[in-house]
Motif scaffolding. Structure first.
Motif, PDB file in Angstrom:
ATOM      1  N   GLU A   1       2.493   2.074  -3.555  1.00 46.81           N
ATOM      2  CA  GLU A   1       1.639   2.784  -4.514  1.00 46.81           C
ATOM      3  C   GLU A   1       1.878   4.291  -4.485  1.00 46.81           C
ATOM      4  O   GLU A   1       1.694   4.982  -5.490  1.00 46.81           O
ATOM      5  CB  GLU A   1       0.165   2.508  -4.213  1.00 46.81           C
ATOM      6  CG  GLU A   1      -0.269   1.064  -4.420  1.00 46.81           C
ATOM      7  CD  GLU A   1      -1.688   0.838  -3.941  1.00 46.81           C
ATOM      8  OE1 GLU A   1      -2.265   1.758  -3.317  1.00 46.81           O
ATOM      9  OE2 GLU A   1      -2.226  -0.259  -4.185  1.00 46.81           O
ATOM     10  N   ASP A   2       2.284   4.802  -3.329  1.00 48.76           N
ATOM     11  CA  ASP A   2       2.413   6.248  -3.175  1.00 48.76           C
ATOM     12  C   ASP A   2       3.678   6.814  -3.798  1.00 48.76           C
ATOM     13  O   ASP A   2       3.773   8.030  -4.003  1.00 48.76           O
ATOM     14  CB  ASP A   2       2.342   6.618  -1.687  1.00 48.76           C
ATOM     15  CG  ASP A   2       0.934   6.489  -1.147  1.00 48.76           C
ATOM     16  OD1 ASP A   2       0.231   7.507  -1.095  1.00 48.76           O
ATOM     17  OD2 ASP A   2       0.507   5.367  -0.823  1.00 48.76           O
TER      18      ASP A   2
ATOM     19  N   THR B   1       0.829  -1.215   0.000  1.00 46.48           N
ATOM     20  CA  THR B   1       0.000   0.000   0.000  1.00 46.48           C
ATOM     21  C   THR B   1       0.858   1.257   0.000  1.00 46.48           C
ATOM     22  O   THR B   1       0.504   2.263  -0.620  1.00 46.48           O
ATOM     23  CB  THR B   1      -0.985   0.002   1.180  1.00 46.48           C
ATOM     24  OG1 THR B   1      -1.967   1.022   0.967  1.00 46.48           O
ATOM     25  CG2 THR B   1      -0.303   0.245   2.518  1.00 46.48           C
TER      26      THR B   1
ATOM     27  N   SER C   1       4.740   6.361  -6.914  1.00 47.24           N
ATOM     28  CA  SER C   1       4.386   6.888  -8.239  1.00 47.24           C
ATOM     29  C   SER C   1       3.510   8.126  -8.129  1.00 47.24           C
ATOM     30  O   SER C   1       3.623   9.049  -8.946  1.00 47.24           O
ATOM     31  CB  SER C   1       3.691   5.807  -9.071  1.00 47.24           C
ATOM     32  OG  SER C   1       2.484   5.388  -8.456  1.00 47.24           O
ATOM     33  N   LYS C   2       2.642   8.169  -7.127  1.00 46.77           N
ATOM     34  CA  LYS C   2       1.765   9.330  -6.943  1.00 46.77           C
ATOM     35  C   LYS C   2       2.575  10.570  -6.584  1.00 46.77           C
ATOM     36  O   LYS C   2       2.368  11.656  -7.138  1.00 46.77           O
ATOM     37  CB  LYS C   2       0.728   9.047  -5.860  1.00 46.77           C
ATOM     38  CG  LYS C   2      -0.222   7.907  -6.173  1.00 46.77           C
ATOM     39  CD  LYS C   2      -1.072   8.201  -7.405  1.00 46.77           C
ATOM     40  CE  LYS C   2      -2.025   7.051  -7.692  1.00 46.77           C
ATOM     41  NZ  LYS C   2      -2.786   7.259  -8.942  1.00 46.77           N
TER      42      LYS C   2
END
Length: 468
Positions: free
Chosen positions: A211-212, A208, A214-215
């Motif tokens: 994922e951040d 989880t 790339s954000k």
């Protein structure tokens, strides 16, 4: 008074410390804005961003024939000194201020000008030889130099934050491998659900957070569009033809980041959309990180009256009155950091909305909130990894006992005996205290051999071939 020098500006004369590299406008900001106690000197990346922008501007002015070689070479030398960490104590103004960043821009202009004067053999404040406004700020306005410096700083800071995020992801993933064979109960709505492994739980923490990355990077890329050459409101007044694209190119070459000039400088000057969306990415990370810390506190609760599936490394005594108590202080402090980040994101939203006409004057609190978020999150990630995650151990026997005694394993029977029978077994097990296993055999619903196959916890960790 012997330790001061007099400088003057629009409002008149003011004493400035004699040895200070900053000047009168910086001194006014020191006097006027005693607000947060967090000074520009505490944000080195911001100061470095200012130096990069001033160096790019000087190079562009020199290429366009607006700046003589001696001044250009000395401005570049001073900017390089600042990038190397020198003179940062000469940026003593509060991060939150009125004036849309003018104080920050002039602080940089004055420090660079006075250091150039020193290199050229002149006294500080002798601005006829190198003016903060006419030379260092040539072809610029606060309204383009200040936001561009913020963007440079945020890109640098984002790279550091992502590295810290990558490190904690590796730590969670290592724990996932370490706990791969620790069978435990999964839970939904704080109620027993179905079995899983502690390794799966920790691997999910890693996934989880991953994922951040790339954000954060994608949103930080929005900072690559800058408005240098826009000057006051985007029309480019007092800026020579060709300056915007040339300055963006020079800044890209100096920093190594692919900066480009915004296609519409009038639009770009008041626009704060990139700050809003990047801030939202820090909030997203904070929300996820806080949820993980909530889970760690729950999983380690006890030691006798809680879940007690994991042990967090003890960091300090937990009570002034209860002997032997040790609290989950590291997840707690990270939770609080996350609350601060979420609040700062709201500040960014309000500050962005408050823009009016051709400028947003709230950029100081906007940029301070985002920079504070990055610093807080980076420190929290390192602290959580070093003082908590790396030292977590599993209570394997407790985890397995909970699985064996759980009503939740009846879910595994559902495909084989039907929802109605499964519900009946679960209800009676709860009422009588009997095990699901014993009740299935008592009602002769399945053979012992088949039941053992189905209720083997290892068979309940992944999808099964129900047809065979």
């Amino acid at each position: 008074m012997e330790n001061t020098r007099k400088e003057s500006d629009l409002l008149g004369e003011l004493n400035v410390p004699k040895e200070a590299y900053y000047g009168v406008q910086t001194q006014r900001a020191i006097n006027n804005f005693k607000i947060s106690g967090q000074l520009l000197s505490s944000y080195s990346d911001f100061i470095i961003g200012l130096a990069y922008v001033k160096k790019a501007a000087a190079k562009t002015n020199y290429q366009l024939g607006l700046l003589d070689e001696e001044l250009y070479r000395n401005i570049v030398k001073v900017c390089d000194e600042i990038v190397d960490g020198k003179l940062h104590d000469q940026f003593p103004i509060d991060m939150i201020q009125g004036g849309a960043g003018t104080s920050v821009n002039m602080n940089a202009n004055e420090v660079i000008a006075n250091r150039v004067l020193e290199l050229m053999g002149h006294e500080k404040g002798d601005y006829q030889y190198c003016s903060p406004n006419d030379i260092v700020n040539l072809s610029q306005s606060t309204n383009d130099a200040y936001p561009t410096s913020i963007k440079v700083a945020l890109i640098i800071m984002n790279q550091r934050l992502v590295k810290k995020l990558e490190n904690i992801i590796k730590a969670f993933r290592a724990k996932g491998k370490e706990f791969h064979d620790v069978i435990k109960m999964g839970r939904t709505q704080l109620q027993d659900a179905v079995p899983m492994t502690l390794g799966q739980e920790f691997e999910a923490f890693a996934a989880t957070l991953e994922e951040d990355i790339s954000k954060l990077n994608a949103n930080a890329n929005l900072f690559l569009e800058i408005n240098m050459g826009a000057t006051a409101i985007g029309t480019g007044i007092n800026s020579p033809v060709g300056y915007p694209k040339m300055c963006a190119k020079n800044l890209a070459q100096i920093t190594g980041f692919p900066f480009i000039s915004a296609p519409n400088l009038v639009e770009a000057t008041p626009d704060t959309g990139s700050y809003v969306i990047y801030s939202s990415a820090t909030k997203r990370l904070a929300v996820k990180l806080s949820k993980i810390c909530n889970d760690l506190r729950l999983l380690s609760s006890g030691p006798r009256a809680g879940l007690f599936e994991i042990n967090l490394p003890p960091m300090q005594p937990g009570s002034s009155i209860m002997p032997g108590k040790v609290n989950p202080v590291i997840p707690e402090v990270v939770n609080q950091v996350c609350f601060k980040v979420i609040g700062n994101d709201l500040t960014v939203t309000f500050a962005a909305e408050a823009g009016q006409l051709q400028l947003n004057v709230m950029e100081p609190v906007l940029c301070h909130s985002i920079m504070e978020n990055i610093n807080f999150l980076g420190n929290a990630l390192d602290t959580l990894r070093e003082r908590c995650i790396n030292g977590i151990t599993a209570n394997k026997d407790i985890c397995y006992e909970m699985v064996k005694n759980s009503i939740g394993i009846v879910t595994a029977l559902n495909p084989y005996i039907g929802y109605k029978n499964s519900t009946k077994i679960a209800k009676e097990a709860l009422a009588t205290g009997k095990s699901v296993y014993d009740l299935v055999l008592e009602y002769n619903i399945l053979s012992q051999k088949r039941l053992d196959e189905i209720l083997d916890p290892k068979h309940m960790l992944n999808p099964e071939d129900l047809v065979s």
